[in-house]
Write an enzyme that holds these catalytic residues in place. Structure first.
Site, mmCIF file in Angstrom:
data_model
loop_
_atom_site.group_PDB
_atom_site.id
_atom_site.type_symbol
_atom_site.label_atom_id
_atom_site.label_comp_id
_atom_site.label_asym_id
_atom_site.label_seq_id
_atom_site.Cartn_x
_atom_site.Cartn_y
_atom_site.Cartn_z
ATOM 1 N N CYS A 140 -4.180 -2.280 9.001
ATOM 2 C CA CYS A 140 -4.143 -1.706 7.658
ATOM 3 C C CYS A 140 -4.724 -0.338 7.714
ATOM 4 C CB CYS A 140 -4.945 -3.328 6.729
ATOM 5 S SG CYS A 140 -4.144 -3.876 5.803
ATOM 6 N N THR B 268 0.752 -1.496 0.008
ATOM 7 C CA THR B 268 0.116 0.167 0.093
ATOM 8 C C THR B 268 1.044 1.857 -0.413
ATOM 9 O OG1 THR B 268 -1.378 -1.499 1.194
ATOM 10 C CG2 THR B 268 -1.817 1.175 1.040
#
Length: 437
Positions: A260, A123
């Site tokens: 996350c 990410t």
């Protein structure tokens, strides 16, 4: 299996890298996973998975003929057609993503001119792909394609999420890389969303931010339910039956955690701020989530008329069940606040790593091998993680071993009726407190 076996290098042997490598091997491809941690590679070469993820160990064992692990860059890329970048991008002090590990991979593959593509699954902020593309060009790899291929796997079900995805997102301006990746994922029989790199990078951040927003919204509604006497479990169920909304991520609790949602929400907020836009909604989401575990401590403090000298048991430490991940776990905030209020804290968790005890606040918390021992002589307990073992616990015996049978069910896991019969005062999130008569 695919029609043709590909040769793939995966950089990073963490949650995403190992799942990615093992699943590609399961699809019939030859995969070499490279990491910079000698102990991790030693464990993997000894058929020992360094963390728990359901089904991952079995997947690695079943595909050991197609799956290799190494510290050596050249061994990883020697025959590879593509490099998948699956390294950590932890937050910096400013909230931005630390891309140093991504750049280390790009530098490591600078001589791999035979590659079809470099594919980033990590990410990263929007705009990273353009910078990586420029870096590849500067290294003479203008013919090597670049793609953003974000992952959408959840810990505790990552293998299933990878092999049965809702969609596969591929962001690239290179037609050869696009075709190669689309063919690679074809056996999964999932929709493939082809787009530009920047849009693919945004999909990942926006998806996690939206899920975090749903969790925070239902927690805010739960707080209003506590003030008005409504029952959040009934409210969220009825909301979820609306086809426009659906039931997912509408379960009230102690807030989101893990690797996350907290990181990606902060990264998106930082990215927006760096662009001159104050992302006010995301600011509120982050603030509410940070408050949620602290509210649990405050409620317990009010119920006990103070926490100094009290013995409090925490049932669960990991941020969710079916994982041993302690990153951003609400339990750490709760334990730290209880200790700051002068309480003694005990805990139980079936999977939290033993090395956790080496870090604050766990250095000051006594960990026990089973829930009943953790509950012995406790003035109250907080159910932090919804481990299924807790639904089968002998709660009448627990009530007798506790100094005060008081339970704050932070995940709304348990039915209050049998707990009341056992003598418990039952507090939860977004529901009325039940007291024995």
């Amino acid at each position: 299996m695919t029609g043709a076996s590909r040769r793939i290098a995966v950089f990073g042997a963490g949650y995403i890298g190992l799942v990615t490598g093992a699943c590609f091997a399961e699809l019939g491809h030859r995969v070499v996973v490279r990491d910079i941690q000698p102990e991790r590679i030693r464990l993997l070469n000894s058929s020992d998975v360094p963390f728990f993820e359901p089904g991952l160990g079995e997947l690695i064992a079943r595909n050991k003929e197609r799956l290799a692990f190494t510290l050596d860059v050249q061994e990883a890329v020697a025959d590879a057609e593509a490099v998948f970048v699956c390294v950590d991008t932890p937050p910096t002090a400013s909230g931005d993503a630390d891309l140093s590990r991504v750049w280390a991979v790009i530098d490591a593959v600078r001589r791999a001119s035979h590659l079809v593509a470099v594919v980033v699954k990590s990410t990263v902020p929007v705009g990273t792909g353009a910078r990586v593309r420029a870096a590849l060009d500067e290294r003479g790899l203008t013919h090597v394609g670049y793609a953003s291929n974000p992952e959408f796997t959840a810990e505790g079900r990552a293998v299933d999420d990878f092999l049965h995805p809702d969609r596969v997102v591929i962001g690239t301006e290179d037609p050869t890389a696009a075709a190669w990746l689309a063919d690679l994922y074809k056996p999964l029989d999932a929709p493939v969303e082809l787009m530009d790199v920047a849009s693919a990078e945004m999909v990942k951040l926006a998806s996690n931010a939206l899920l975090a927003t749903r969790i925070t919204f239902i927690n805010e509604i739960a707080t209003v339910c506590e003030a008005t006497g409504a029952d959040i479990t009934r409210v969220s169920r009825a909301i979820g039956l609306d086809h426009r909304l659906g039931p997912h991520f509408l379960k009230a609790g102690l807030g989101y955690g893990g690797s996350c949602f907290p990181k990606d929400s902060r990264a998106l907020r930082a990215m927006a701020s760096n662009s001159g836009y104050p992302f006010q909604l995301l600011n509120a989401v982050i603030q509410v989530n940070e408050l949620q575990p602290r509210r649990a401590v405050q409620r317990l403090k009010a119920e006990l008329n103070g926490l100094k000298g009290r013995r409090i048991a925490l049932l669960g430490m990991t941020f969710k069940p079916a994982t041993d991940d302690m990153r951003e776990a609400p339990s750490a905030v709760i334990a730290a606040r209880l200790l700051a209020e002068g309480a003694t804290v005990t805990c139980w968790d079936p999977m939290a790593p033993r090395t956790t005890a080496d870090h604050a606040p766990w250095t000051s918390v006594t960990r026990h091998p089973d829930p009943l021992t953790a509950l012995t002589d406790a003035d109250a307990a907080i159910l932090v993680t919804e481990w299924p073992e807790l639904t089968e616990l002998d709660w009448p015996t627990a009530a007798r071993t506790m100094r005060t049978p008081l339970l704050l069910d932070g995940r709304n896991l348990l039915d209050p009726t049998p707990l009341l019969a056992a003598g418990f005062t039952h507090m939860s999130v977004g529901r009325p407190t039940h007291r024995p008569t």
